[in-house]
Design a protein around this motif. Structure first.
Motif, PDB file in Angstrom:
ATOM      1  N   VAL A  52      65.767   3.402  69.203  1.00 35.85           N
ATOM      2  CA  VAL A  52      64.983   2.673  68.206  1.00 35.85           C
ATOM      3  C   VAL A  52      64.476   3.674  67.169  1.00 35.85           C
ATOM      4  N   VAL A  53      64.780   3.387  65.920  1.00 39.99           N
ATOM      5  CA  VAL A  53      64.274   4.206  64.809  1.00 39.99           C
ATOM      6  C   VAL A  53      63.388   3.303  63.959  1.00 39.99           C
ATOM      7  N   THR A  54      62.136   3.711  63.802  1.00 39.20           N
ATOM      8  CA  THR A  54      61.147   2.907  63.078  1.00 39.20           C
ATOM      9  C   THR A  54      60.673   3.668  61.843  1.00 39.20           C
ATOM     10  N   ASP A  55      60.573   2.958  60.731  1.00 34.01           N
ATOM     11  CA  ASP A  55      60.022   3.532  59.502  1.00 34.01           C
ATOM     12  C   ASP A  55      58.519   3.667  59.702  1.00 34.01           C
ATOM     13  N   LEU A  56      57.991   4.875  59.542  1.00 33.92           N
ATOM     14  CA  LEU A  56      56.567   5.116  59.784  1.00 33.92           C
ATOM     15  C   LEU A  56      55.672   4.436  58.755  1.00 33.92           C
TER      16      LEU A  56
END
Length: 123
Positions: A52-56
């Motif tokens: 999972v890659v989430t935009d901060l």
């Protein structure tokens, strides 16, 4: 030696009088129980790795992908680089996490330059 070989060997021992029929039955039952335990343990193992890659900034997920554990194992063994050089988790750590029977997050990294949080879970 396979369980079929083990069964034949036990049956021969009964036939030759080396063990009684009751002892043979107990041994055959023990083999069956061992096979069932291995199958149950295998079925309970985590089957996938989720990345999972989430935009901060927006807190929206940019990537949410599930990879079957068998593909992860093959990819890592072939030398695929999954982690940045400064990561606290190595490919061997991932393989051990998959082999353990405990799902959960195994890796988290916040890349402030890219504004992303990367998480890897064993499921």
């Amino acid at each position: 030696m396979t369980t079929t070989d083990d069964r034949l060997r036990i049956l021969r021992m009964v036939e030759e009088g080396q063990i009684s029929a009751e002892e043979g039955a107990r041994l055959l039952e023990a083999i069956t129980d061992d096979v069932a335990r291995v199958r149950a343990r295998t079925a309970a193992r985590p089957r996938s790795l989720r990345v999972v890659v989430t935009d901060l900034h927006s807190r929206r997920q940019k990537i949410n992908v599930t990879i079957p554990a068998s593909l992860v194992t093959v990819g890592l063994k072939l030398g695929a680089r999954l982690f940045p050089r400064n990561a606290s988790v190595t490919n061997d750590d991932v393989l051990r996490a998959i082999e353990r029977d405990m799902p959960g997050r195994i890796f988290e990294l916040q890349d402030l330059e890219e504004g992303e949080r990367i998480e890897i879970f064993v499921e």
